[in-house]
Motif scaffolding. Sequence first.
Motif, PDB file in Angstrom:
ATOM      1  N   THR A   1      50.277  23.693 -29.268  1.00 46.72           N
ATOM      2  CA  THR A   1      50.353  22.789 -30.411  1.00 46.72           C
ATOM      3  C   THR A   1      51.369  23.259 -31.454  1.00 46.72           C
ATOM      4  OG1 THR A   1      48.445  23.910 -31.416  1.00 46.72           O
ATOM      5  CG2 THR A   1      48.015  21.922 -30.125  1.00 46.72           C
ATOM      6  N   THR A   2      51.471  24.576 -31.659  1.00 45.65           N
ATOM      7  CA  THR A   2      52.437  25.083 -32.649  1.00 45.65           C
ATOM      8  C   THR A   2      53.759  25.500 -32.017  1.00 45.65           C
ATOM      9  OG1 THR A   2      51.748  27.417 -32.506  1.00 45.65           O
ATOM     10  CG2 THR A   2      50.495  25.977 -33.988  1.00 45.65           C
ATOM     11  N   GLY A   3      53.774  25.639 -30.681  1.00 40.79           N
ATOM     12  CA  GLY A   3      55.000  26.031 -29.995  1.00 40.79           C
ATOM     13  C   GLY A   3      55.217  27.533 -29.898  1.00 40.79           C
ATOM     14  N   LYS A   4      54.242  28.317 -30.319  1.00 41.76           N
ATOM     15  CA  LYS A   4      54.394  29.777 -30.299  1.00 41.76           C
ATOM     16  C   LYS A   4      54.659  30.291 -28.891  1.00 41.76           C
ATOM     17  CE  LYS A   4      52.093  34.109 -31.625  1.00 41.76           C
ATOM     18  NZ  LYS A   4      53.225  34.588 -32.445  1.00 41.76           N
ATOM     19  N   ASN A   5      55.742  31.030 -28.749  1.00 37.93           N
ATOM     20  CA  ASN A   5      56.147  31.717 -27.509  1.00 37.93           C
ATOM     21  C   ASN A   5      56.477  30.777 -26.344  1.00 37.93           C
ATOM     22  OD1 ASN A   5      55.951  34.259 -28.692  1.00 37.93           O
ATOM     23  ND2 ASN A   5      53.830  34.556 -28.034  1.00 37.93           N
ATOM     24  N   LEU A   6      56.638  29.494 -26.617  1.00 46.80           N
ATOM     25  CA  LEU A   6      56.999  28.584 -25.529  1.00 46.80           C
ATOM     26  C   LEU A   6      58.422  28.836 -25.039  1.00 46.80           C
ATOM     27  CD1 LEU A   6      55.387  25.131 -26.356  1.00 46.80           C
ATOM     28  CD2 LEU A   6      54.404  27.189 -25.330  1.00 46.80           C
ATOM     29  N   ASP A   7      59.259  29.453 -25.890  1.00 43.12           N
ATOM     30  CA  ASP A   7      60.610  29.796 -25.455  1.00 43.12           C
ATOM     31  C   ASP A   7      60.568  30.813 -24.326  1.00 43.12           C
ATOM     32  OD1 ASP A   7      59.513  31.619 -27.268  1.00 43.12           O
ATOM     33  OD2 ASP A   7      61.479  32.335 -27.937  1.00 43.12           O
ATOM     34  N   GLN A   8      59.589  31.726 -24.369  1.00 42.36           N
ATOM     35  CA  GLN A   8      59.434  32.696 -23.286  1.00 42.36           C
ATOM     36  C   GLN A   8      59.028  32.011 -21.983  1.00 42.36           C
ATOM     37  OE1 GLN A   8      57.090  36.241 -24.173  1.00 42.36           O
ATOM     38  NE2 GLN A   8      57.389  35.924 -26.370  1.00 42.36           N
ATOM     39  N   VAL A   9      58.148  31.031 -22.095  1.00 38.22           N
ATOM     40  CA  VAL A   9      57.691  30.290 -20.913  1.00 38.22           C
ATOM     41  C   VAL A   9      58.858  29.519 -20.294  1.00 38.22           C
ATOM     42  CG1 VAL A   9      56.105  28.520 -20.063  1.00 38.22           C
ATOM     43  CG2 VAL A   9      55.357  30.114 -21.842  1.00 38.22           C
ATOM     44  N   LYS A  10      59.630  28.829 -21.128  1.00 35.62           N
ATOM     45  CA  LYS A  10      60.759  28.044 -20.644  1.00 35.62           C
ATOM     46  C   LYS A  10      61.811  28.932 -19.975  1.00 35.62           C
ATOM     47  CE  LYS A  10      62.319  24.569 -23.069  1.00 35.62           C
ATOM     48  NZ  LYS A  10      62.816  23.711 -24.182  1.00 35.62           N
ATOM     49  N   ALA A  11      62.024  30.128 -20.525  1.00 30.77           N
ATOM     50  CA  ALA A  11      62.996  31.053 -19.936  1.00 30.77           C
ATOM     51  C   ALA A  11      62.574  31.469 -18.536  1.00 30.77           C
ATOM     52  CB  ALA A  11      63.153  32.280 -20.834  1.00 30.77           C
ATOM     53  N   LEU A  12      61.275  31.649 -18.326  1.00 29.97           N
ATOM     54  CA  LEU A  12      60.775  32.008 -16.998  1.00 29.97           C
ATOM     55  C   LEU A  12      60.893  30.843 -16.018  1.00 29.97           C
ATOM     56  CD1 LEU A  12      57.513  33.949 -17.983  1.00 29.97           C
ATOM     57  CD2 LEU A  12      59.585  34.934 -16.993  1.00 29.97           C
ATOM     58  N   MET A  13      60.838  29.630 -16.520  1.00 29.75           N
ATOM     59  CA  MET A  13      60.839  28.436 -15.669  1.00 29.75           C
ATOM     60  C   MET A  13      62.217  28.028 -15.185  1.00 29.75           C
ATOM     61  SD  MET A  13      58.192  26.093 -17.873  1.00 29.75           S
ATOM     62  CE  MET A  13      58.477  24.646 -16.849  1.00 29.75           C
ATOM     63  N   GLU A  14      63.254  28.426 -15.868  1.00 29.30           N
ATOM     64  CA  GLU A  14      64.604  27.941 -15.549  1.00 29.30           C
ATOM     65  C   GLU A  14      64.986  28.240 -14.099  1.00 29.30           C
ATOM     66  OE1 GLU A  14      67.665  29.031 -18.246  1.00 29.30           O
ATOM     67  OE2 GLU A  14      66.600  28.314 -20.016  1.00 29.30           O
ATOM     68  N   GLY A  15      65.456  27.194 -13.422  1.00 27.87           N
ATOM     69  CA  GLY A  15      65.898  27.329 -12.045  1.00 27.87           C
ATOM     70  C   GLY A  15      64.777  27.446 -11.033  1.00 27.87           C
ATOM     71  N   LYS A  16      63.529  27.199 -11.455  1.00 36.35           N
ATOM     72  CA  LYS A  16      62.375  27.403 -10.568  1.00 36.35           C
ATOM     73  C   LYS A  16      61.477  26.166 -10.507  1.00 36.35           C
ATOM     74  CE  LYS A  16      61.975  32.418 -11.338  1.00 36.35           C
ATOM     75  NZ  LYS A  16      63.084  32.581 -12.296  1.00 36.35           N
ATOM     76  N   VAL A  17      60.632  26.158  -9.469  1.00 31.91           N
ATOM     77  CA  VAL A  17      59.537  25.198  -9.385  1.00 31.91           C
ATOM     78  C   VAL A  17      58.287  25.923  -9.855  1.00 31.91           C
ATOM     79  CG1 VAL A  17      58.106  23.756  -7.886  1.00 31.91           C
ATOM     80  CG2 VAL A  17      60.565  23.957  -7.448  1.00 31.91           C
ATOM     81  N   SER A  18      57.728  25.483 -10.972  1.00 28.39           N
ATOM     82  CA  SER A  18      56.557  26.142 -11.551  1.00 28.39           C
ATOM     83  C   SER A  18      55.339  25.239 -11.461  1.00 28.39           C
ATOM     84  CB  SER A  18      56.808  26.494 -13.018  1.00 28.39           C
ATOM     85  OG  SER A  18      57.928  27.337 -13.164  1.00 28.39           O
ATOM     86  N   MET A  19      54.201  25.850 -11.230  1.00 27.67           N
ATOM     87  CA  MET A  19      52.944  25.106 -11.224  1.00 27.67           C
ATOM     88  C   MET A  19      52.099  25.560 -12.405  1.00 27.67           C
ATOM     89  SD  MET A  19      50.028  24.796  -8.239  1.00 27.67           S
ATOM     90  CE  MET A  19      48.825  26.007  -8.763  1.00 27.67           C
ATOM     91  N   PHE A  20      51.512  24.606 -13.132  1.00 22.04           N
ATOM     92  CA  PHE A  20      50.615  24.901 -14.236  1.00 22.04           C
ATOM     93  C   PHE A  20      49.202  24.549 -13.789  1.00 22.04           C
ATOM     94  CE2 PHE A  20      53.196  25.157 -18.345  1.00 22.04           C
ATOM     95  CZ  PHE A  20      54.319  25.605 -17.681  1.00 22.04           C
ATOM     96  N   THR A  21      48.260  25.478 -13.960  1.00 21.95           N
ATOM     97  CA  THR A  21      46.902  25.209 -13.520  1.00 21.95           C
ATOM     98  C   THR A  21      45.910  25.912 -14.426  1.00 21.95           C
ATOM     99  OG1 THR A  21      45.474  25.112 -11.563  1.00 21.95           O
ATOM    100  CG2 THR A  21      46.723  27.151 -11.904  1.00 21.95           C
ATOM    101  N   GLY A  22      44.643  25.606 -14.233  1.00 24.55           N
ATOM    102  CA  GLY A  22      43.566  26.173 -15.028  1.00 24.55           C
ATOM    103  C   GLY A  22      42.421  25.188 -15.121  1.00 24.55           C
ATOM    104  N   HIS A  23      41.380  25.564 -15.869  1.00 23.83           N
ATOM    105  CA  HIS A  23      40.245  24.660 -16.058  1.00 23.83           C
ATOM    106  C   HIS A  23      40.676  23.403 -16.820  1.00 23.83           C
ATOM    107  CE1 HIS A  23      37.400  27.422 -14.437  1.00 23.83           C
ATOM    108  NE2 HIS A  23      37.404  28.262 -15.461  1.00 23.83           N
ATOM    109  N   SER A  24      39.883  22.353 -16.696  1.00 25.39           N
ATOM    110  CA  SER A  24      40.101  21.167 -17.524  1.00 25.39           C
ATOM    111  C   SER A  24      39.911  21.550 -18.985  1.00 25.39           C
ATOM    112  CB  SER A  24      39.096  20.070 -17.158  1.00 25.39           C
ATOM    113  OG  SER A  24      39.289  19.645 -15.827  1.00 25.39           O
ATOM    114  N   GLY A  25      40.831  21.096 -19.826  1.00 21.19           N
ATOM    115  CA  GLY A  25      40.693  21.349 -21.243  1.00 21.19           C
ATOM    116  C   GLY A  25      41.414  22.565 -21.778  1.00 21.19           C
ATOM    117  N   VAL A  26      42.063  23.342 -20.895  1.00 24.90           N
ATOM    118  CA  VAL A  26      42.770  24.537 -21.382  1.00 24.90           C
ATOM    119  C   VAL A  26      44.125  24.189 -21.984  1.00 24.90           C
ATOM    120  CG1 VAL A  26      41.625  26.153 -19.815  1.00 24.90           C
ATOM    121  CG2 VAL A  26      43.733  25.009 -19.081  1.00 24.90           C
TER     122      VAL A  26
END
Length: 316
Positions: free
Chosen positions: A162-187
């Motif tokens: 919601t605030t965007g904290k550290n999302l730049d780190q996540v995006k840097a890891l994703m570049e050039g890759k196929v990433s899957m996001f998973t977890g419990h409902s509501g996370v």
Amino acid sequence: MTGRVYKSTGSWYTVKTELGQTYECRIKGKFRLKDIKSTNPIAVGDFVDFELDTKSDKETGVINKIHDRQNYIVRKSVNLSKQTHIIASNIDLVFLLITIDNPPTFTSFIDRFLVTAKAYDIKAVLLFNKIDTYDQDTLDEVRYLAHIYREIGYECIGISATTGKNLDQVKALMEGKVSMFTGHSGVGKSTLVNAIEPTLDLKTKAISMQHMQGQHTTTFAEMFDLSFDAKIIDTPGIKGFGIVDMEKEEIGDYFPEFFALKQDCKFNNCLHIEEPKCAVKEALEKDEIAASRYRSYVQLIEGDEEHYRTDIWDKE
């Protein structure tokens, strides 16, 4: 024609070609039953061959071949059906979203997922979401959990979708890759995907305060092309995670801290349960291995798929 499966709704598959054309495809009846052990013979991420259906008024296709998979994430239902389901395939990186109490993500669930990712040679990153909502005690729990998993080699990032904290780190890891996001409902998977790529505008729902559980917003797994040279697979929320096709003797190899000590056990085939002079149990007694990790391991060895304990963390 050859393409990649971007969405699966059970009977129809959205397939995208290298030229960017998309076709709604189905599979032949005979093909559906051939050597298929999971509930879904074709998964998001699969490369497939298909031919256009000349009998249909719409431009649809019929899939006649699945290419060999590089890897995949598969789970077994923890209910009585024990059916297996391939969540997604041909993945470079998987992000497991974790929340402490809204809803709670239990260490047993985390460990089962990490074992499966390790078994299929998929890099996993732990994202501790909603850290902007936590008080100091809860933040201490996050730090403790992150310490456990960093010690055994997993990358852990505290984020706020919601605030965007550290999302730049996540995006840097994703570049050039196929990433899957998973977890419990509501996370916060869909909220996170929207924060990373706002144009997608995925549906989100609030947490059910009565049961502190997430409400399913993603019904089927779906892949999206992002604007910064990345692909993402958004998946439905998972309540339980049963492992598939693992012998007891190999489960310990997918716990990195156990595998590192294996050679120091007295017996080559040590299961780290009742055997004497077990290096893993000795490390556990010295607090060199987290009690929650060992408990998860024992539950997997015992095959307790339905009633595994739900301690979120353990400082003992």
